[in-house]
Scaffold this motif. Structure first.
Motif, PDB file in Angstrom:
ATOM      1  N   MET A 164       0.848  -1.178   0.000  1.00 42.09           N
ATOM      2  CA  MET A 164       0.000   0.000   0.000  1.00 42.09           C
ATOM      3  C   MET A 164       0.891   1.238   0.000  1.00 42.09           C
ATOM      4  N   SER A 165       0.613   2.149  -0.906  1.00 39.64           N
ATOM      5  CA  SER A 165       1.347   3.416  -0.886  1.00 39.64           C
ATOM      6  C   SER A 165       0.371   4.551  -0.574  1.00 39.64           C
ATOM      7  N   ILE A 166       0.847   5.474   0.213  1.00 36.98           N
ATOM      8  CA  ILE A 166       0.058   6.641   0.595  1.00 36.98           C
ATOM      9  C   ILE A 166       0.429   7.768  -0.353  1.00 36.98           C
ATOM     10  N   VAL A 167      -0.565   8.407  -0.933  1.00 38.02           N
ATOM     11  CA  VAL A 167      -0.284   9.479  -1.880  1.00 38.02           C
ATOM     12  C   VAL A 167      -0.667  10.855  -1.360  1.00 38.02           C
ATOM     13  N   GLY A 168      -1.300  10.922  -0.212  1.00 37.56           N
ATOM     14  CA  GLY A 168      -1.656  12.224   0.322  1.00 37.56           C
ATOM     15  C   GLY A 168      -2.327  12.117   1.671  1.00 37.56           C
ATOM     16  N   PHE A 169      -2.485  13.265   2.302  1.00 37.51           N
ATOM     17  CA  PHE A 169      -3.176  13.314   3.576  1.00 37.51           C
ATOM     18  C   PHE A 169      -3.776  14.689   3.775  1.00 37.51           C
ATOM     19  N   PHE A 170      -4.706  14.749   4.706  1.00 36.46           N
ATOM     20  CA  PHE A 170      -5.327  15.998   5.105  1.00 36.46           C
ATOM     21  C   PHE A 170      -5.123  16.146   6.604  1.00 36.46           C
ATOM     22  N   THR A 171      -4.758  17.334   7.038  1.00 40.13           N
ATOM     23  CA  THR A 171      -4.596  17.603   8.461  1.00 40.13           C
ATOM     24  C   THR A 171      -4.807  19.087   8.711  1.00 40.13           C
ATOM     25  N   THR A 172      -5.155  19.438   9.914  1.00 40.05           N
ATOM     26  CA  THR A 172      -5.315  20.856  10.273  1.00 40.05           C
ATOM     27  C   THR A 172      -4.394  21.187  11.434  1.00 40.05           C
ATOM     28  N   ARG A 173      -4.020  22.445  11.528  1.00 38.29           N
ATOM     29  CA  ARG A 173      -3.213  22.938  12.638  1.00 38.29           C
ATOM     30  C   ARG A 173      -3.688  24.332  13.014  1.00 38.29           C
ATOM     31  N   GLN A 174      -3.728  24.593  14.311  1.00 39.05           N
ATOM     32  CA  GLN A 174      -4.018  25.934  14.795  1.00 39.05           C
ATOM     33  C   GLN A 174      -2.692  26.628  15.068  1.00 39.05           C
ATOM     34  N   VAL A 175      -2.549  27.847  14.556  1.00 44.02           N
ATOM     35  CA  VAL A 175      -1.351  28.643  14.792  1.00 44.02           C
ATOM     36  C   VAL A 175      -1.766  30.077  15.095  1.00 44.02           C
ATOM     37  N   HIS A 176      -0.918  30.802  15.773  1.00 42.15           N
ATOM     38  CA  HIS A 176      -1.126  32.230  16.019  1.00 42.15           C
ATOM     39  C   HIS A 176      -0.267  32.985  15.015  1.00 42.15           C
ATOM     40  N   ALA A 177      -0.900  33.818  14.184  1.00 44.60           N
ATOM     41  CA  ALA A 177      -0.168  34.520  13.141  1.00 44.60           C
ATOM     42  C   ALA A 177      -0.780  35.893  12.899  1.00 44.60           C
ATOM     43  N   ARG A 178       0.018  36.766  12.324  1.00 42.00           N
ATOM     44  CA  ARG A 178      -0.444  38.121  12.006  1.00 42.00           C
ATOM     45  C   ARG A 178      -1.056  38.226  10.616  1.00 42.00           C
ATOM     46  N   SER A 179      -0.822  37.213   9.771  1.00 41.96           N
ATOM     47  CA  SER A 179      -1.350  37.253   8.407  1.00 41.96           C
ATOM     48  C   SER A 179      -1.618  35.834   7.923  1.00 41.96           C
ATOM     49  N   VAL A 180      -2.344  35.739   6.826  1.00 39.43           N
ATOM     50  CA  VAL A 180      -2.620  34.434   6.201  1.00 39.43           C
ATOM     51  C   VAL A 180      -1.312  33.776   5.768  1.00 39.43           C
ATOM     52  N   GLU A 181      -0.402  34.553   5.202  1.00 41.88           N
ATOM     53  CA  GLU A 181       0.875  34.014   4.736  1.00 41.88           C
ATOM     54  C   GLU A 181       1.688  33.449   5.895  1.00 41.88           C
ATOM     55  N   GLU A 182       1.739  34.196   6.997  1.00 44.78           N
ATOM     56  CA  GLU A 182       2.470  33.721   8.163  1.00 44.78           C
ATOM     57  C   GLU A 182       1.818  32.466   8.740  1.00 44.78           C
ATOM     58  N   ALA A 183       0.488  32.430   8.751  1.00 44.34           N
ATOM     59  CA  ALA A 183      -0.223  31.249   9.251  1.00 44.34           C
ATOM     60  C   ALA A 183       0.142  30.014   8.426  1.00 44.34           C
ATOM     61  N   GLY A 184       0.176  30.155   7.115  1.00 47.33           N
ATOM     62  CA  GLY A 184       0.549  29.031   6.253  1.00 47.33           C
ATOM     63  C   GLY A 184       1.961  28.558   6.507  1.00 47.33           C
ATOM     64  N   VAL A 201      -7.225  28.651   4.805  1.00 46.90           N
ATOM     65  CA  VAL A 201      -6.849  29.254   6.080  1.00 46.90           C
ATOM     66  C   VAL A 201      -8.063  30.023   6.570  1.00 46.90           C
ATOM     67  N   TRP A 202      -8.404  29.857   7.844  1.00 45.49           N
ATOM     68  CA  TRP A 202      -9.527  30.612   8.383  1.00 45.49           C
ATOM     69  C   TRP A 202      -9.222  31.039   9.805  1.00 45.49           C
ATOM     70  N   LYS A 203      -9.873  32.105  10.191  1.00 45.73           N
ATOM     71  CA  LYS A 203      -9.699  32.654  11.530  1.00 45.73           C
ATOM     72  C   LYS A 203     -10.574  31.884  12.522  1.00 45.73           C
ATOM     73  N   VAL A 204     -10.001  31.581  13.671  1.00 43.08           N
ATOM     74  CA  VAL A 204     -10.716  30.882  14.726  1.00 43.08           C
ATOM     75  C   VAL A 204     -11.036  31.896  15.813  1.00 43.08           C
ATOM     76  N   GLY A 205     -12.273  31.914  16.259  1.00 40.15           N
ATOM     77  CA  GLY A 205     -12.677  32.839  17.305  1.00 40.15           C
ATOM     78  C   GLY A 205     -12.052  32.503  18.645  1.00 40.15           C
ATOM     79  N   PHE A 206     -12.100  33.441  19.565  1.00 41.43           N
ATOM     80  CA  PHE A 206     -11.459  33.284  20.864  1.00 41.43           C
ATOM     81  C   PHE A 206     -11.955  32.054  21.616  1.00 41.43           C
ATOM     82  N   LEU A 207     -13.269  31.865  21.679  1.00 43.15           N
ATOM     83  CA  LEU A 207     -13.802  30.725  22.434  1.00 43.15           C
ATOM     84  C   LEU A 207     -13.401  29.394  21.816  1.00 43.15           C
ATOM     85  N   ALA A 208     -13.446  29.313  20.498  1.00 46.22           N
ATOM     86  CA  ALA A 208     -13.031  28.078  19.822  1.00 46.22           C
ATOM     87  C   ALA A 208     -11.550  27.824  20.060  1.00 46.22           C
TER      88      ALA A 208
END
Length: 78
Positions: A1-21, A54-61
């Motif tokens: 079996m070979s894996i060709v891709g994956f999906f994952t999410t990460r929360q980061v603190h950033a000042r811009s979309v580019e920095e978040a990526g 990339v999306w913004k996460v609210g404070f409570l989330a």
């Protein structure tokens, strides 16, 4: 079996979309490099990463939801 891709999410603190990526990619790649959680199991090269969204996460989330760090892997025939 070979894996060709994956999906994952990460929360980061950033000042811009580019920095978040950049921060999210760095965090995921660190898991696959020597000393990372998946380094020993990785028999191929480091993953090539593409930011889908990339999306913004609210404070409570941000406060109540923890970043699971889970992966959804895709096989060659999917």
């Amino acid at each position: 079996m070979s894996i060709v891709g994956f999906f994952t999410t990460r929360q980061v603190h950033a000042r811009s979309v580019e920095e978040a990526g950049t921060l999210a990619k760095r965090r995921v790649l660190s898991e696959w490099q020597p000393g990372g959680a998946y380094a020993e199991a990785n028999t191929g090269s480091l993953p090539r990463l593409l930011i889908e969204d990339v999306w913004k996460v609210g404070f409570l989330a941000e406060f109540f939801q923890r970043d699971s760090g889970c992966y959804a892997f895709y096989q060659n025939d999917d």
